[in-house]
Scaffold this active site. Structure first.
Site, PDB file in Angstrom:
ATOM      1  N   ASP A  90       0.821  -1.216   0.000  1.00  0.00           N
ATOM      2  CA  ASP A  90       0.000   0.000   0.000  1.00  0.00           C
ATOM      3  C   ASP A  90       0.855   1.265   0.000  1.00  0.00           C
ATOM      4  O   ASP A  90       0.406   2.328  -0.430  1.00  0.00           O
ATOM      5  CB  ASP A  90      -0.936   0.007   1.212  1.00  0.00           C
ATOM      6  CG  ASP A  90      -2.036  -1.003   1.009  1.00  0.00           C
ATOM      7  OD1 ASP A  90      -1.830  -2.189   1.309  1.00  0.00           O
ATOM      8  OD2 ASP A  90      -3.099  -0.616   0.489  1.00  0.00           O
ATOM      9  N   ASN A 115       1.822  -2.824   4.226  1.00  0.00           N
ATOM     10  CA  ASN A 115       0.813  -3.660   3.546  1.00  0.00           C
ATOM     11  C   ASN A 115      -0.163  -4.196   4.593  1.00  0.00           C
ATOM     12  O   ASN A 115      -0.022  -3.919   5.790  1.00  0.00           O
ATOM     13  CB  ASN A 115       1.500  -4.796   2.773  1.00  0.00           C
ATOM     14  CG  ASN A 115       0.544  -5.527   1.840  1.00  0.00           C
ATOM     15  OD1 ASN A 115      -0.200  -4.878   1.082  1.00  0.00           O
ATOM     16  ND2 ASN A 115       0.509  -6.840   1.883  1.00  0.00           N
ATOM     17  N   LYS A 116      -1.109  -4.960   4.150  1.00  0.00           N
ATOM     18  CA  LYS A 116      -2.172  -5.488   5.015  1.00  0.00           C
ATOM     19  C   LYS A 116      -1.634  -6.086   6.307  1.00  0.00           C
ATOM     20  O   LYS A 116      -0.621  -6.802   6.289  1.00  0.00           O
ATOM     21  CB  LYS A 116      -2.963  -6.534   4.224  1.00  0.00           C
ATOM     22  CG  LYS A 116      -4.111  -7.184   4.939  1.00  0.00           C
ATOM     23  CD  LYS A 116      -5.122  -6.208   5.523  1.00  0.00           C
ATOM     24  CE  LYS A 116      -5.688  -5.261   4.499  1.00  0.00           C
ATOM     25  NZ  LYS A 116      -6.382  -4.094   5.094  1.00  0.00           N
TER      26      LYS A 116
HETATM   27  O1  MRU Z   1      -7.649  -2.931   3.007  1.00  0.00           O
HETATM   28  P1  MRU Z   1      -7.435  -3.348   1.586  1.00  0.00           P
HETATM   29  O2  MRU Z   1      -8.228  -4.536   1.176  1.00  0.00           O
HETATM   30  O3  MRU Z   1      -7.582  -2.178   0.644  1.00  0.00           O
HETATM   31  O4  MRU Z   1      -5.909  -3.781   1.582  1.00  0.00           O
HETATM   32  C1  MRU Z   1      -5.307  -4.191   0.405  1.00  0.00           C
HETATM   33  C2  MRU Z   1      -3.920  -4.640   0.589  1.00  0.00           C
HETATM   34  O5  MRU Z   1      -3.336  -4.536   1.653  1.00  0.00           O
HETATM   35  C3  MRU Z   1      -3.243  -5.094  -0.625  1.00  0.00           C
HETATM   36  O6  MRU Z   1      -2.306  -6.091  -0.323  1.00  0.00           O
HETATM   37  C4  MRU Z   1      -2.523  -3.892  -1.215  1.00  0.00           C
HETATM   38  O7  MRU Z   1      -3.406  -2.828  -1.398  1.00  0.00           O
HETATM   39  C5  MRU Z   1      -1.873  -4.206  -2.478  1.00  0.00           C
HETATM   40  S1  MRU Z   1      -3.071  -4.285  -3.731  1.00  0.00           S
HETATM   41  C6  MRU Z   1      -2.434  -4.542  -5.225  1.00  0.00           C
END
Ligand code: MRU
Length: 352
Positions: free
Chosen positions: A239, A249-250
């Site tokens: 992100d 990231n997540k």
């Molecule tokens: O909360 P989200 O579902 O928007 O989180 C998404 C993620 O963390 C993805 O791994 C990240 O955005 C990369 S998407 C190509």
């Protein structure tokens, strides 16, 4: 991506430039539901409530939000207000602010009467660019997969960084899709990704559409599988990436990176360069890690016996729900972007 025999993108503008159609990701994997967004307000709600999500997709969606608002009121004030409101809608993925800034760059100097048409042009261009970028990420990641000689190749992924998180092709899943096209035998371990279950609900659904063998695992299972030599590499999206290679990231990504390092398993991050934030370096972290509603943790959604998507409560105490974490560069083998694959600490140099 093909769904039920028909080709789809995650967001598409209508030919009369008055609305966009999205896939409502909150209904997956139970229902494949297309919905129309007709105003800036619709777009902001869709981003906040994660009908669209994933860093690249929320970026492009926000560009379409500006285009919709320019149909309504193309004044300077309206442009600046729309940009501000969109940037506030989700704080962590830099792609959102990046796309809004790109739109401002293009629109600020345009006469108000030409703004709407120009805004639609550039929003569509961002969508097209995203698709090309993701294909190039796939090309850059493919050699990394080819150099692992296991068959099947067992890849672990977290959250959803597939085509649903982008306009098409995905980031982390793009090398996987290309490898499968080349006949490589792949099996994907899909982290469920609590609390919103993007792995179980979105990645597993996507891989099912693409007929790629996969298995959903609880978020706690990856370590055991690594110990048992059942994971050949990990690929995740991002992100926001610092210029010295820290990856936001997540939530849960960091734990997977720690386990992968302990077991000497390659840990790859795949993301476009628009995810790299020039202002994020070292301890300077100029963004907020989104903390979401504790009810996302305390409630769970599913399909009830009447076939209706519904929620039940599963916890009664206080809860804390940060949505992202940060993995330091020493736990990352390579960052894969549209230009190639790089050691994490050299990613910032690509922006110069
Ligand atoms: O909360 P989200 O579902 O928007 O989180 C998404 C993620 O963390 C993805 O791994 C990240 O955005 C990369 S998407 C190509």
């Amino acid at each position: 991506m093909v769904v039920e025999g028909k080709s789809h993108r995650t967001i598409e503008a209508s030919s009369d430039l008055t609305r966009v159609t999205i896939i409502d990701q909150t209904a997956l994997p139970f229902k494949f539901k297309l919905i129309e967004l007709k105003s800036l307000k619709d777009v902001i709600q869709a981003i906040k409530f994660m009908k669209v999500r994933g860093a690249p997709l929320i970026g492009v969606t926000s560009a379409f939000g500006i285009a919709l608002e320019m149909n309504n009121d193309p004044s300077n004030q309206s442009l600046m207000d729309a940009a501000f409101a969109l940037k506030e809608s989700r704080p962590t993925a830099v792609n959102l602010a990046w796309a809004v800034e790109k739109m401002l760059e293009h629109l600020k100097t345009i006469n108000a009467k030409d703004r709407a048409k120009t805004a639609w042009f550039y929003a569509n261009q961002l969508a097209e660019d995203d698709i090309k970028t993701n294909i190039n990420i796939g090309r850059a990641g493919l050699p990394l997969l080819k150099q692992i000689k296991s068959s099947p190749l067992n890849i672990l992924t977290h959250c959803n960084a597939g085509w649903l998180a982008t306009i098409d092709n995905g980031t982390a899943l793009s090398p996987i899709y290309q490898a499968v096209e080349e006949g490589i035998d792949i099996h994907v371990w899909v982290d469920e990704t609590r609390p919103r279950n993007q792995g179980m609900n979105l990645t597993a659904w996507e891989l099912t559409q693409a007929k790629i063998p996969h298995t959903i695992i609880s978020d706690n299972t990856g370590g055991l599988l690594m110990q048992q030599n059942k994971v050949d590499c990990v690929i995740v999206g991002a992100d926001r990436i610092s210029i010295d290679g820290q990856v936001c990231n997540k939530i849960g990504t960091y734990l997977k990176a720690l386990a992968a390092k302990a077991h000497d398993i390659p840990f790859y991050v795949a993301a476009p360069l628009s995810t790299v934030d020039k202002k994020f370096i070292g301890k300077n972290q100029p963004f907020e890690i989104e903390c979401r509603d504790p009810n996302e943790l305390l409630r769970i959604k599913g399909l009830n016996s009447n076939g209706i998507i519904s929620e039940v409560k599963i916890g009664m105490s206080n809860a804390y729900n940060p949505a992202f974490d940060i993995t330091p560069p020493e736990f990352i083998s390579k960052i894969i972007c549209e230009k190639g694959s790089y050691n994490p600490d050299s990613i910032g140099a690509l922006l110069l």
